[in-house]
Design an enzyme around this catalytic site. Sequence first.
Site, PDB file in Angstrom:
ATOM      1  N   CYS A   1       0.846  -1.282  -0.075  1.00  0.00           N
ATOM      2  CA  CYS A   1      -0.189  -0.164  -0.183  1.00  0.00           C
ATOM      3  C   CYS A   1       0.839   1.290   0.095  1.00  0.00           C
ATOM      4  CB  CYS A   1      -0.836  -0.152   1.113  1.00  0.00           C
ATOM      5  SG  CYS A   1      -1.686  -1.454   1.577  1.00  0.00           S
TER       6      CYS A   1
ATOM      7  N   ARG B   1       1.392   2.051  -5.832  1.00  0.00           N
ATOM      8  CA  ARG B   1       1.409   1.135  -4.818  1.00  0.00           C
ATOM      9  C   ARG B   1       0.338   0.223  -4.426  1.00  0.00           C
ATOM     10  NH1 ARG B   1       6.302   2.050  -2.257  1.00  0.00           N
ATOM     11  NH2 ARG B   1       5.497   0.967  -0.455  1.00  0.00           N
TER      12      ARG B   1
ATOM     13  N   TRP C   1      -3.512  -1.877  -1.458  1.00  0.00           N
ATOM     14  CA  TRP C   1      -3.582  -3.037  -2.319  1.00  0.00           C
ATOM     15  C   TRP C   1      -3.856  -4.338  -1.310  1.00  0.00           C
ATOM     16  CZ3 TRP C   1       0.046  -7.137  -3.365  1.00  0.00           C
ATOM     17  CH2 TRP C   1      -0.223  -7.930  -4.598  1.00  0.00           C
TER      18      TRP C   1
ATOM     19  N   ASN D   1       1.292  -0.195   5.995  1.00  0.00           N
ATOM     20  CA  ASN D   1       1.518  -0.747   4.849  1.00  0.00           C
ATOM     21  C   ASN D   1       2.570  -2.165   5.453  1.00  0.00           C
ATOM     22  OD1 ASN D   1       2.589  -1.652   2.553  1.00  0.00           O
ATOM     23  ND2 ASN D   1       4.426  -0.369   2.379  1.00  0.00           N
ATOM     24  N   GLY D   2       2.055  -3.385   5.088  1.00  0.00           N
ATOM     25  CA  GLY D   2       2.997  -4.418   5.592  1.00  0.00           C
ATOM     26  C   GLY D   2       1.946  -5.318   5.628  1.00  0.00           C
TER      27      GLY D   2
ATOM     28  N   GLU E   1      10.056 -11.719 -21.930  1.00  0.00           N
ATOM     29  CA  GLU E   1       9.826 -10.395 -21.470  1.00  0.00           C
ATOM     30  C   GLU E   1       8.882  -9.646 -22.530  1.00  0.00           C
ATOM     31  OE1 GLU E   1       9.720  -6.451 -19.484  1.00  0.00           O
ATOM     32  OE2 GLU E   1      10.131  -8.806 -18.866  1.00  0.00           O
TER      33      GLU E   1
ATOM     34  N   LYS F   1       5.140  -8.408 -21.014  1.00  0.00           N
ATOM     35  CA  LYS F   1       4.711  -6.964 -21.116  1.00  0.00           C
ATOM     36  C   LYS F   1       3.309  -7.013 -21.798  1.00  0.00           C
ATOM     37  CE  LYS F   1       6.623  -4.854 -18.863  1.00  0.00           C
ATOM     38  NZ  LYS F   1       7.861  -5.583 -18.399  1.00  0.00           N
TER      39      LYS F   1
ATOM     40  N   GLU G   1       0.686  -8.328 -19.138  1.00  0.00           N
ATOM     41  CA  GLU G   1       0.140  -7.559 -17.971  1.00  0.00           C
ATOM     42  C   GLU G   1      -0.667  -6.307 -18.365  1.00  0.00           C
ATOM     43  OE1 GLU G   1       3.259  -6.121 -15.557  1.00  0.00           O
ATOM     44  OE2 GLU G   1       4.921  -6.390 -17.112  1.00  0.00           O
TER      45      GLU G   1
ATOM     46  N   HIS H   1       8.174 -29.063 -29.342  1.00  0.00           N
ATOM     47  CA  HIS H   1       8.188 -29.895 -28.376  1.00  0.00           C
ATOM     48  C   HIS H   1       6.701 -29.984 -27.793  1.00  0.00           C
ATOM     49  CE1 HIS H   1      12.396 -31.012 -29.399  1.00  0.00           C
ATOM     50  NE2 HIS H   1      12.574 -29.678 -29.065  1.00  0.00           N
TER      51      HIS H   1
ATOM     52  N   LYS I   1       3.007  -2.155  -8.463  1.00  0.00           N
ATOM     53  CA  LYS I   1       4.323  -2.133  -8.846  1.00  0.00           C
ATOM     54  C   LYS I   1       5.380  -2.925  -8.196  1.00  0.00           C
ATOM     55  CE  LYS I   1       7.397  -0.081 -11.216  1.00  0.00           C
ATOM     56  NZ  LYS I   1       7.662  -0.458 -12.645  1.00  0.00           N
TER      57      LYS I   1
HETATM   58  C1  AGP Z   1       7.042  -6.336 -14.671  1.00  0.00           C
HETATM   59  O1  AGP Z   1       6.253  -5.578 -15.281  1.00  0.00           O
HETATM   60  C2  AGP Z   1       6.063  -6.465 -13.330  1.00  0.00           C
HETATM   61  N1  AGP Z   1       5.950  -5.148 -12.708  1.00  0.00           N
HETATM   62  C3  AGP Z   1       6.808  -7.380 -12.264  1.00  0.00           C
HETATM   63  O2  AGP Z   1       6.882  -8.426 -12.965  1.00  0.00           O
HETATM   64  C4  AGP Z   1       7.977  -6.874 -11.746  1.00  0.00           C
HETATM   65  O3  AGP Z   1       9.166  -7.050 -12.548  1.00  0.00           O
HETATM   66  C5  AGP Z   1       8.273  -7.968 -10.590  1.00  0.00           C
HETATM   67  O4  AGP Z   1       7.405  -7.851  -9.543  1.00  0.00           O
HETATM   68  C6  AGP Z   1       9.684  -7.512  -9.890  1.00  0.00           C
HETATM   69  O5  AGP Z   1       9.653  -6.454  -9.207  1.00  0.00           O
HETATM   70  P1  AGP Z   1      11.122  -5.792  -8.717  1.00  0.00           P
HETATM   71  O6  AGP Z   1      12.162  -5.795  -9.928  1.00  0.00           O
HETATM   72  O7  AGP Z   1      10.689  -4.483  -8.234  1.00  0.00           O
HETATM   73  O8  AGP Z   1      11.460  -6.818  -7.741  1.00  0.00           O
END
Ligand code: AGP
Length: 594
Positions: free
Chosen positions: A2, A27, A71, A97-98, A467, A471, A474, A490, A589
């Site tokens: 959060c 966040r 969150w 937050n936690g 990657e 992208k 997500e 395979h 994030k």
């Molecule tokens: C990637 O676009 C995502 N936000 C997610 O996979 C992210 O890379 C992952 O949670 C790792 O985050 P970090 O690099 O802050 O540890």
Amino acid sequence: MCGIVGYIGDKQAQPVLLGSLGRLEYRGYDSCGIAVAGGSIKVYKDAVRVATLVQRAPQLGGTAGIGHTRWATCGEPSQLNAHPHCDCTGNIAVVHNGVINNFQSLRQQLISEGHTFVSDTDTEVIPHLIEKYYNGSLEKAVEAALNVVEGSYAVIVLAASEPKLVIARKDSPLVIGISDRESFVASDVPAILDYTNRVIYLEDGDIGVITKNNIRITSDGTEVDREEHKIFWNVEEARKGGYDHFMLKEIHEQPKVIRDTLVEYTQVAEPVVDLERMRDEGIESVLILACGTSYHAALVGKYIIEDLVGVPVRVEIASEFSYYGRTLARTLAIVITQSGETADALKAIRRLKGVRCRVVAITNVVGSSASRVADQTIYTRAGPEISVAATKSFTAQLMVLYWLAMGYSKADARRLAGMLLGLRQLPSKVQLMLDNGDTILQCARYLSRYENVFFIGRGINFPLALEGALKLKEISYIHAEGYAAGELKHGSFALLGENTPVIAIVAQDSTYEAMLTNIKEVKARKSPVIALADEGDETIRELADFVITVPRVDAIFSPVVNVVALQLLAYYTAKERGCPIDFPRNLAKSVTVE
Ligand code: AGP
């Protein structure tokens, strides 16, 4: 995970709190709330975005307050589960937050002592504990309450009876903003940059007492001095800079990010990771741990370090790391995490340190938890990354990995000089990629009508296939899979057909011929092909349905230009589909829970 904020000063707290919360929605954004002290404590919260709360909240009146954007981890998003949470009297309010691991037993204990709970959250035990221990001193009561709490927390406490904020952190970030006659508290710097760029980072175990004219920090009951930092990020960096989305702004920041990170490290005389010392210490291998996009950067790092340094590199998903034993003797561990707060990455660092493994963290957030627990930290200079989808942080991580490997490469001086030149040319090559987005727009329009997409690559571009798929998944909600091109036959070949486009990453290196063969195999099964290929590659034009041309670079740098093309493809495809690009559903994030 959060975002929490606090304010105490001469201004009306409500607009300051809501402004700062708006900056922390990356966040978590499933519910939010504020509490303001003006004689009594007044709370307004709901399962809405901050912008809606701004419209609906009545004027609460008061110059001290706290706020939260959530969150959900414990207790679904709802008005009752939104923060702030209060004690039975309503005179103590808390934002957190936690995760409180032992909240169930604390809750039972408090209920047996007559406390009434209204939410399903773990957090609500904190104000009730403070009420239980309150004996005229808010900070003493907070300290006593946190002594019985197990888990991670950043908390800000507001009480009707005392004109102050009491704050504390353990395994969750918290920063204080300093200014004349007012003080700010937040989970992250962008939240307070409108008001000040002078900040103090709280350390784990610190408790802070904040009044409008004074900040006092204690650790284990002793007053401590924490260093003041000046933030060079301006407010605008935290804002969209005129782009439609933070993601597009951050994609376009990559030439500068590459330059900044290179400048940062090519000027450093001292080796960041001393491989000579590694050899003296008998270090024989490198282990890289990370999650999500950072994990994909780690996979590219393996190819770079093994190619240039010749030291064996193992790459593992941080969350899986703790499930199987292995010997870590004579291993240098590198943990890559943009936010520096990802729970799986932090847990992996603690496990590594538990077996006395030397840990280097590569992170983008100064003062983050990873930088506190690692033996050494290398900062990427990507600046604040607001969009949930990681883009510029990936490129900055690659820059650090290139620099790391080149620093100790066995390659001859001529190759290294060529590589240094290649690195220095990367910002302009990436800019070329950013300026030639027309074909990408066309491909995005085409791709936006499909529900299943495959990405294929080989060698150093295999991780780019992973990657590219992540992208697209997500932010556009299209189901996408990344594959080592040789692996497709395979099994997954069974899913090919006209409704499953394939994005093929075709680099001018030792994998070129094999990639052409794979594209022919895919075409034979009627899948449309979008190829990423070097400028001037005419062969590929005969095979693929669409060709996204990328500027020609040394093969070892091809992931940098290719990832920018893949980021733009995902962005414009998501835009075509009208997706909430910066705040995709179900994501946040950095993931601070396991
Ligand atoms: C990637 O676009 C995502 N936000 C997610 O996979 C992210 O890379 C992952 O949670 C790792 O985050 P970090 O690099 O802050 O540890």
